[in-house]
Design a protein around this motif. Structure first.
Motif, short mmCIF file in Angstrom:
data_model
loop_
_atom_site.label_atom_id
_atom_site.label_comp_id
_atom_site.label_asym_id
_atom_site.label_seq_id
_atom_site.Cartn_x
_atom_site.Cartn_y
_atom_site.Cartn_z
N GLY A 214 -42.12 31.37 55.02
CA GLY A 214 -41.17 32.41 55.34
C GLY A 214 -40.47 32.15 56.66
N PRO A 215 -39.64 33.09 57.11
CA PRO A 215 -38.86 32.90 58.33
C PRO A 215 -39.71 33.06 59.59
CG PRO A 215 -38.50 35.10 57.47
CD PRO A 215 -39.35 34.39 56.46
N GLY A 216 -39.22 32.50 60.68
CA GLY A 216 -39.86 32.70 61.97
C GLY A 216 -40.98 31.72 62.25
N PRO A 217 -41.57 31.82 63.45
CA PRO A 217 -42.64 30.91 63.83
C PRO A 217 -43.96 31.25 63.14
CG PRO A 217 -42.29 32.54 65.54
CD PRO A 217 -41.21 32.77 64.53
N ALA A 218 -44.88 30.30 63.16
CA ALA A 218 -46.21 30.54 62.62
C ALA A 218 -46.97 31.50 63.54
CB ALA A 218 -46.97 29.22 62.50
N PHE A 219 -47.96 32.20 62.98
CA PHE A 219 -48.77 33.13 63.77
C PHE A 219 -50.21 33.11 63.29
CE2 PHE A 219 -46.24 35.37 60.56
CZ PHE A 219 -47.25 35.84 59.72
N THR A 220 -51.09 33.63 64.14
CA THR A 220 -52.53 33.58 63.91
C THR A 220 -53.04 34.91 63.35
OG1 THR A 220 -53.07 34.42 66.10
CG2 THR A 220 -52.75 32.02 65.88
N PRO A 221 -54.28 34.93 62.82
CA PRO A 221 -54.87 36.20 62.40
C PRO A 221 -54.95 37.23 63.53
CG PRO A 221 -56.09 34.38 61.45
CD PRO A 221 -55.11 33.78 62.41
N ARG A 222 -55.21 36.78 64.74
CA ARG A 222 -55.28 37.73 65.85
C ARG A 222 -53.94 38.42 66.06
NH1 ARG A 222 -59.11 38.61 69.64
NH2 ARG A 222 -58.45 39.95 71.37
N GLN A 223 -52.85 37.69 65.93
CA GLN A 223 -51.53 38.29 66.05
C GLN A 223 -51.29 39.30 64.93
OE1 GLN A 223 -49.72 34.21 66.52
NE2 GLN A 223 -48.28 35.33 67.80
N GLN A 224 -51.76 39.00 63.74
CA GLN A 224 -51.62 39.95 62.63
C GLN A 224 -52.32 41.26 62.95
OE1 GLN A 224 -53.03 37.95 59.01
NE2 GLN A 224 -52.27 36.03 59.87
N GLY A 225 -53.53 41.15 63.51
CA GLY A 225 -54.25 42.35 63.89
C GLY A 225 -53.53 43.14 64.97
N GLU A 226 -52.99 42.44 65.95
CA GLU A 226 -52.26 43.12 67.03
C GLU A 226 -51.05 43.87 66.48
OE1 GLU A 226 -51.53 39.81 69.54
OE2 GLU A 226 -53.48 39.93 70.57
N TRP A 227 -50.35 43.29 65.49
CA TRP A 227 -49.22 43.99 64.86
C TRP A 227 -49.68 45.29 64.21
CZ3 TRP A 227 -47.16 39.08 61.93
CH2 TRP A 227 -46.52 38.25 62.85
N LEU A 228 -50.80 45.21 63.48
CA LEU A 228 -51.28 46.40 62.78
C LEU A 228 -51.64 47.52 63.76
CD1 LEU A 228 -53.43 44.88 59.89
CD2 LEU A 228 -51.31 46.18 59.67
N PHE A 229 -52.36 47.17 64.81
CA PHE A 229 -52.73 48.19 65.79
C PHE A 229 -51.49 48.79 66.44
CE2 PHE A 229 -56.84 45.84 65.80
CZ PHE A 229 -57.66 46.90 65.44
N SER A 230 -50.53 47.94 66.76
CA SER A 230 -49.30 48.42 67.38
C SER A 230 -48.53 49.35 66.45
CB SER A 230 -48.41 47.22 67.77
OG SER A 230 -47.16 47.66 68.26
N LEU A 231 -48.41 48.97 65.19
CA LEU A 231 -47.66 49.78 64.22
C LEU A 231 -48.34 51.13 63.96
CD1 LEU A 231 -46.74 46.93 61.73
CD2 LEU A 231 -45.10 48.29 63.06
N LEU A 232 -49.68 51.16 64.09
CA LEU A 232 -50.42 52.40 63.89
C LEU A 232 -50.60 53.17 65.19
CD1 LEU A 232 -53.08 51.06 61.38
CD2 LEU A 232 -51.47 52.92 60.92
N GLY A 233 -50.11 52.62 66.30
CA GLY A 233 -50.22 53.30 67.59
C GLY A 233 -51.64 53.41 68.10
N ARG A 234 -52.43 52.35 67.87
CA ARG A 234 -53.84 52.38 68.28
C ARG A 234 -54.17 51.21 69.20
NH1 ARG A 234 -56.76 54.01 62.51
NH2 ARG A 234 -55.50 55.88 62.14
N GLN A 235 -55.21 51.40 69.98
CA GLN A 235 -55.68 50.33 70.85
C GLN A 235 -56.32 49.23 70.01
OE1 GLN A 235 -54.07 50.79 73.97
NE2 GLN A 235 -55.94 49.76 74.58
N PRO A 236 -55.98 47.97 70.28
CA PRO A 236 -56.58 46.87 69.51
C PRO A 236 -58.10 46.86 69.63
CG PRO A 236 -54.70 46.10 70.77
CD PRO A 236 -54.99 47.49 71.25
N LYS A 237 -58.74 46.63 68.50
CA LYS A 237 -60.20 46.56 68.47
C LYS A 237 -60.58 45.47 67.46
CE LYS A 237 -62.33 50.12 66.76
NZ LYS A 237 -62.99 51.44 66.59
N PHE A 238 -61.17 44.39 67.97
CA PHE A 238 -61.49 43.24 67.13
C PHE A 238 -63.00 43.03 67.06
CE2 PHE A 238 -57.20 42.40 68.71
CZ PHE A 238 -56.53 42.05 67.55
#
Length: 326
Positions: A214-238
């Motif tokens: 797909g478009p754009g640069p490659a990203f890691t699973p950690r970045q995927q998690g950070e997106w989800l927390f951000s979109l849900l308005g929550r503090q990241p918790k891994f």
């Protein structure tokens, strides 16, 4: 000056296998949008295919059904297959990813097909699993067939990277293997992949093996998690889990699998999970022994982050099926 992509697509008669999956449906729509005559060969009871395509029912794993129910002694220009094993178990993989395709190729020859477009997977470039070997075995048959062929190897699918949305909604941590940066990918949406597959029919440059992301640069699973927390308005918790835990699960199930076919299948599913936890879905540079994001082609406009945002906003989630293992 105009080229082949500037002109309207030349209408072709297409037999499409695997049209009931999300990628198959998107491909059917893209082919129909390009004006092709699309005949979808599906299991009985399938719904949701484009209104301007024809549906024929039967079993893709049965040579007689392919002959009598799918091709029906008629002429076709192109065979497009989005058919793939659902579980990835050895029996299923060799039955679907290899034997069913070999039979379909034989019928396609009789039907006058000049071009075959095959949906494969980028992970076959480092084969360790039964379904990867089955896919490669058919890729070899197709490459040696003498027919024009486009072997499309997508990086990863959005639904394969969406299994933890529910966890985050429920306040649970995002699960990572290691530090969450062991792997990277640049996934492609069903819609964009369907468009790319349809493009193979009109662009003579799209032949041979075609990795695509797909478009754009490659990203890691950690970045995927950070997106989800951000979109849900929550503090990241891994929560980090060691890869050795997966190794122990695989070893245990492999031992028990000598006593039970069901556990043998579970062992293969565990191997699949471990593979996707430790291997990037990008082009593999065999000379440098590393994955190369820069060498992984990009296509389309849909992004995983936008997909996450749509799901969180209420868009219907796809049934993950066997993708839950990832």
């Amino acid at each position: 000056m105009t080229g082949p992509l500037d002109d309207p697509p030349q209408r072709q008669r297409v037999l499409l296998l695997g049209a009931t999956g999300t990628i198959g449906r998107a491909t059917a729509q893209a082919l129909a949008d390009d004006g092709h005559e699309v005949i979808c060969f599906v299991r009985p009871g399938a719904t949701g295919l484009p209104a301007n395509s024809e549906t024929r029912t039967g079993q893709a794993t049965d040579a007689a059904s392919l002959r009598d129910d799918a091709f029906r002694g008629e002429r076709f220009d192109v065979l497009v297959s989005c058919l793939a094993s659902r579980s990835g178990s050895p029996d299923d993989a060799w039955a679907i990813d290899h034997r069913a395709h070999v039979m379909a190729l034989e019928e396609a020859r009789r039907a006058g097909v000049r071009h075959v477009v095959l949906l494969s997977a980028i992970c076959v470039q480092k084969p360790r699993l039964a379904f990867q070997h089955a896919k490669l075995a058919f890729e070899k048959v197709l490459a040696e067939s003498g027919l024009a062929h486009s072997i499309v190897r997508p990086t990863a699918y959005f639904k394969s990277l969406s299994g933890q949305i529910g966890r985050i909604r429920d306040g649970k941590p995002f699960l990572l293997f290691g530090d969450g940066q062991l792997t990277a990918t640049k996934p492609i949406s069903d819609r964009d992949l369907g468009r790319f597959i349809a493009l193979c029919l009109r662009d003579p440059a799209l032949r041979g093996i075609l990795p695509i992301g797909g478009p754009g640069p490659a990203f890691t699973p950690r970045q995927q998690g950070e997106w989800l927390f951000s979109l849900l308005g929550r503090q990241p918790k891994f929560r980090s889990m060691p890869v050795t835990m997966l190794d122990a699960i695989v070893a245990t199930l492999a031992t028990l699998g000598t006593l039970s076919p069901r556990l043998r299948e579970k062992a293969e599913l565990a191997r699949i999970g471990r593979y996707y936890a430790t291997e990037s879905m990008l082009v593999w540079d065999a000379d440098r022994r590393r994955y190369d994001a820069g060498a992984t082609p990009s296509f389309g406009s849909d992004t995983l982050r936008d997909y996450y945002a749509a799901i969180i906003a209420g868009a219907p989630e796809q049934d993950l099926g066997a993708h839950r293992v990832f």
